[in-house]
Design a protein around this motif. Structure first.
Motif, PDB file in Angstrom:
ATOM      1  N   GLN A 137       0.833  -1.202   0.000  1.00  0.00           N
ATOM      2  CA  GLN A 137       0.000   0.000   0.000  1.00  0.00           C
ATOM      3  C   GLN A 137       0.867   1.251   0.000  1.00  0.00           C
ATOM      4  OE1 GLN A 137      -2.368  -1.556   3.498  1.00  0.00           O
ATOM      5  NE2 GLN A 137      -3.969  -0.340   2.528  1.00  0.00           N
ATOM      6  N   ALA A 138       1.913   1.250   0.833  1.00  0.00           N
ATOM      7  CA  ALA A 138       2.796   2.413   0.917  1.00  0.00           C
ATOM      8  C   ALA A 138       3.460   2.687  -0.435  1.00  0.00           C
ATOM      9  CB  ALA A 138       3.851   2.185   1.994  1.00  0.00           C
ATOM     10  N   ILE A 139       3.931   1.639  -1.088  1.00  0.00           N
ATOM     11  CA  ILE A 139       4.574   1.796  -2.393  1.00  0.00           C
ATOM     12  C   ILE A 139       3.571   2.291  -3.428  1.00  0.00           C
ATOM     13  CG2 ILE A 139       5.658   0.526  -4.293  1.00  0.00           C
ATOM     14  CD1 ILE A 139       6.876  -1.326  -2.097  1.00  0.00           C
ATOM     15  N   ASN A 140       2.386   1.690  -3.435  1.00  0.00           N
ATOM     16  CA  ASN A 140       1.383   2.059  -4.436  1.00  0.00           C
ATOM     17  C   ASN A 140       0.924   3.508  -4.271  1.00  0.00           C
ATOM     18  OD1 ASN A 140       1.531  -0.541  -5.415  1.00  0.00           O
ATOM     19  ND2 ASN A 140      -0.353  -1.239  -4.435  1.00  0.00           N
ATOM     20  N   LEU A 141       0.696   3.928  -3.013  1.00  0.00           N
ATOM     21  CA  LEU A 141       0.258   5.309  -2.804  1.00  0.00           C
ATOM     22  C   LEU A 141       1.386   6.276  -3.122  1.00  0.00           C
ATOM     23  CD1 LEU A 141      -1.902   7.298  -1.994  1.00  0.00           C
ATOM     24  CD2 LEU A 141      -1.188   7.024   0.402  1.00  0.00           C
ATOM     25  N   ARG A 142       2.603   5.932  -2.744  1.00  0.00           N
ATOM     26  CA  ARG A 142       3.753   6.775  -3.089  1.00  0.00           C
ATOM     27  C   ARG A 142       3.852   6.970  -4.593  1.00  0.00           C
ATOM     28  NH1 ARG A 142       8.961   3.504  -2.741  1.00  0.00           N
ATOM     29  NH2 ARG A 142       8.140   2.902  -4.795  1.00  0.00           N
ATOM     30  N   ASP A 143       3.696   5.890  -5.352  1.00  0.00           N
ATOM     31  CA  ASP A 143       3.806   5.991  -6.800  1.00  0.00           C
ATOM     32  C   ASP A 143       2.642   6.790  -7.389  1.00  0.00           C
ATOM     33  OD1 ASP A 143       6.096   4.490  -6.561  1.00  0.00           O
ATOM     34  OD2 ASP A 143       5.206   2.627  -7.299  1.00  0.00           O
ATOM     35  N   TRP A 144       1.452   6.633  -6.823  1.00  0.00           N
ATOM     36  CA  TRP A 144       0.290   7.407  -7.276  1.00  0.00           C
ATOM     37  C   TRP A 144       0.540   8.894  -7.061  1.00  0.00           C
ATOM     38  CZ3 TRP A 144      -3.258  10.728  -5.072  1.00  0.00           C
ATOM     39  CH2 TRP A 144      -4.460  10.936  -5.770  1.00  0.00           C
ATOM     40  N   ILE A 145       1.092   9.236  -5.900  1.00  0.00           N
ATOM     41  CA  ILE A 145       1.405  10.632  -5.597  1.00  0.00           C
ATOM     42  C   ILE A 145       2.475  11.163  -6.549  1.00  0.00           C
ATOM     43  CG2 ILE A 145       2.548  12.087  -3.875  1.00  0.00           C
ATOM     44  CD1 ILE A 145       1.014  10.483  -1.725  1.00  0.00           C
ATOM     45  N   ALA A 146       3.507  10.353  -6.808  1.00  0.00           N
ATOM     46  CA  ALA A 146       4.616  10.797  -7.648  1.00  0.00           C
ATOM     47  C   ALA A 146       4.169  11.136  -9.060  1.00  0.00           C
ATOM     48  CB  ALA A 146       5.694   9.711  -7.687  1.00  0.00           C
ATOM     49  N   GLN A 147       3.093  10.536  -9.519  1.00  0.00           N
ATOM     50  CA  GLN A 147       2.586  10.785 -10.858  1.00  0.00           C
ATOM     51  C   GLN A 147       1.739  12.057 -10.950  1.00  0.00           C
ATOM     52  OE1 GLN A 147       0.457   7.175 -11.775  1.00  0.00           O
ATOM     53  NE2 GLN A 147       2.296   5.909 -11.542  1.00  0.00           N
ATOM     54  N   ARG A 148       1.566  12.758  -9.819  1.00  0.00           N
ATOM     55  CA  ARG A 148       0.688  13.934  -9.782  1.00  0.00           C
ATOM     56  C   ARG A 148       1.385  15.133  -9.157  1.00  0.00           C
ATOM     57  NH1 ARG A 148      -1.771   9.362  -9.928  1.00  0.00           N
ATOM     58  NH2 ARG A 148      -3.778   9.156 -10.972  1.00  0.00           N
ATOM     59  N   PRO A 149       2.505  15.545  -9.715  1.00  0.00           N
ATOM     60  CA  PRO A 149       3.267  16.638  -9.094  1.00  0.00           C
ATOM     61  C   PRO A 149       2.550  17.978  -9.123  1.00  0.00           C
ATOM     62  CG  PRO A 149       4.162  16.112 -11.257  1.00  0.00           C
ATOM     63  CD  PRO A 149       3.156  15.046 -10.938  1.00  0.00           C
ATOM     64  N   GLN A 150       1.568  18.143  -9.985  1.00  0.00           N
ATOM     65  CA  GLN A 150       0.861  19.421 -10.086  1.00  0.00           C
ATOM     66  C   GLN A 150      -0.317  19.519  -9.126  1.00  0.00           C
ATOM     67  OE1 GLN A 150       2.351  21.715 -11.928  1.00  0.00           O
ATOM     68  NE2 GLN A 150       3.823  20.079 -12.391  1.00  0.00           N
ATOM     69  N   GLU A 151      -0.724  18.399  -8.531  1.00  0.00           N
ATOM     70  CA  GLU A 151      -1.847  18.433  -7.593  1.00  0.00           C
ATOM     71  C   GLU A 151      -1.344  18.777  -6.197  1.00  0.00           C
ATOM     72  OE1 GLU A 151      -4.906  15.426  -7.623  1.00  0.00           O
ATOM     73  OE2 GLU A 151      -4.197  14.658  -9.561  1.00  0.00           O
ATOM     74  N   ALA A 152      -2.113  19.579  -5.479  1.00  0.00           N
ATOM     75  CA  ALA A 152      -1.817  19.892  -4.080  1.00  0.00           C
ATOM     76  C   ALA A 152      -2.434  18.782  -3.229  1.00  0.00           C
ATOM     77  CB  ALA A 152      -2.373  21.252  -3.706  1.00  0.00           C
ATOM     78  N   ILE A 153      -1.604  17.836  -2.811  1.00  0.00           N
ATOM     79  CA  ILE A 153      -2.073  16.611  -2.171  1.00  0.00           C
ATOM     80  C   ILE A 153      -1.840  16.677  -0.666  1.00  0.00           C
ATOM     81  CG2 ILE A 153      -1.768  14.109  -2.023  1.00  0.00           C
ATOM     82  CD1 ILE A 153      -0.913  14.176  -4.974  1.00  0.00           C
ATOM     83  N   ILE A 154      -2.873  16.337   0.084  1.00  0.00           N
ATOM     84  CA  ILE A 154      -2.797  16.217   1.539  1.00  0.00           C
ATOM     85  C   ILE A 154      -3.236  14.799   1.880  1.00  0.00           C
ATOM     86  CG2 ILE A 154      -3.601  17.101   3.761  1.00  0.00           C
ATOM     87  CD1 ILE A 154      -4.281  19.749   2.220  1.00  0.00           C
ATOM     88  N   ALA A 155      -2.272  13.959   2.253  1.00  0.00           N
ATOM     89  CA  ALA A 155      -2.550  12.565   2.591  1.00  0.00           C
ATOM     90  C   ALA A 155      -2.572  12.445   4.109  1.00  0.00           C
ATOM     91  CB  ALA A 155      -1.491  11.641   1.993  1.00  0.00           C
TER      92      ALA A 155
END
Length: 280
Positions: free
Chosen positions: A152-170
């Protein structure tokens, strides 16, 4: 209750037209027979009126409805709740959001199938009152299955890495077992894998620097005496100024667990949207 110092000074919900601070919390409310919706609602209404709560282990829609109604009655504001569709092993620990309706527009939700786990991360995308587009990711990673948690940690990290333009709060219960008591401060392997690549930033709780975090960490079970609950920033929000802390630090919070109250402390956060105050 001890609050974030800056939170005391800048509770700006509905009071200042140019307020830039987003005030949020992640709160595992502990589903099951030993927790009641009324007691969870009591804790929510003892906190200041935040913009958004990301909740873990919400038992069912009836519980969420009780929380929303209690907040609306206590604050005189209008909050809205939304629950995810995937629970855990017992199908009674769902992810949910409760958010201030007036603070957000263009609200949409999705569950991240690609991340996996017993509870799919619940994403809320919205435009804040400041005009900033935000992506919240509410998480509850697996506790008992280390292999699944690491994936899960790897998958979410990779999902986040593909969205550098989004302001993400996890935010939420990541079960990263961050040990702050020993000579080597650090989390488990899933924590290390999530942080690998530097895609997320962690505004550490103020209690770490003050050396007054509870001995059991962000929850009450001494078997997991570490931080399990987090707020992370990523993408366009990576370097936005933020402060976080655990709530209810000046009271015997854990002593109420057997009386139907949650066994995790909320993690509160204040984030300066856009990284700087709006000029008037």
């Amino acid at each position: 209750m001890r609050l974030l110092l800056s939170l005391i000074l800048t509770l700006l919900i509905g009071t200042t037209a140019h307020a830039q601070s987003l005030v949020i919390a992640a709160f595992n409310v502990e589903s099951g027979d030993d927790t009641t919706a009324e007691n969870v609602a009591e804790d929510l209404t003892r906190m200041p009126p935040l913009h958004l709560w990301a909740l873990q282990e919400v038992e069912d829609q009836a519980m969420l409805d009780t929380l929303v109604t209690s907040l609306n009655d206590a604050t005189g504001l209008t909050y809205v709740g939304r629950m995810g569709s995937t629970g855990g092993r017992f199908e009674d620990d769902f992810l949910a959001y409760v958010y201030l309706e007036a603070a957000f527009a263009h609200v949409s939700f999705e569950e991240l199938q690609a991340v996996g786990g017993s509870r799919l991360p619940l994403v809320m995308r919205a435009t804040a009152w400041t005009g900033h587009n935000l992506t919240f990711v509410n998480n509850h990673f697996n506790r008992g299955n280390e292999t699944r948690r690491r994936q899960q940690a790897i998958n979410l990290r990779d999902w986040i890495a593909q969205r550098p333009q989004e302001a993400i709060i996890a935010m939420g219960t990541f079960n990263f077992d961050y040990d702050f008591r020993g000579a080597r401060q650090g989390g488990n392997r899933a924590f290390e894998q999530f942080a690998d690549g530097g895609h997320v930033s962690w505004p550490e709780p103020m209690c770490l620097e003050a050396d007054n975090c509870p001995v059991t960490g962000s929850q009450c079970n001494p078997n997991y005496a570490s931080l399990l609950d987090f707020i992370f920033l990523a993408g366009a929000a990576f370097d936005w100024p933020a402060v976080t802390d655990l709530a209810f630090l000046d009271e015997p919070f854990c002593g109420r667990d057997q009386r139907g109250y949650p066994d995790h402390r909320p993690v509160m956060g204040q984030i300066l949207l856009g990284g700087r105050a709006e000029t008037e």
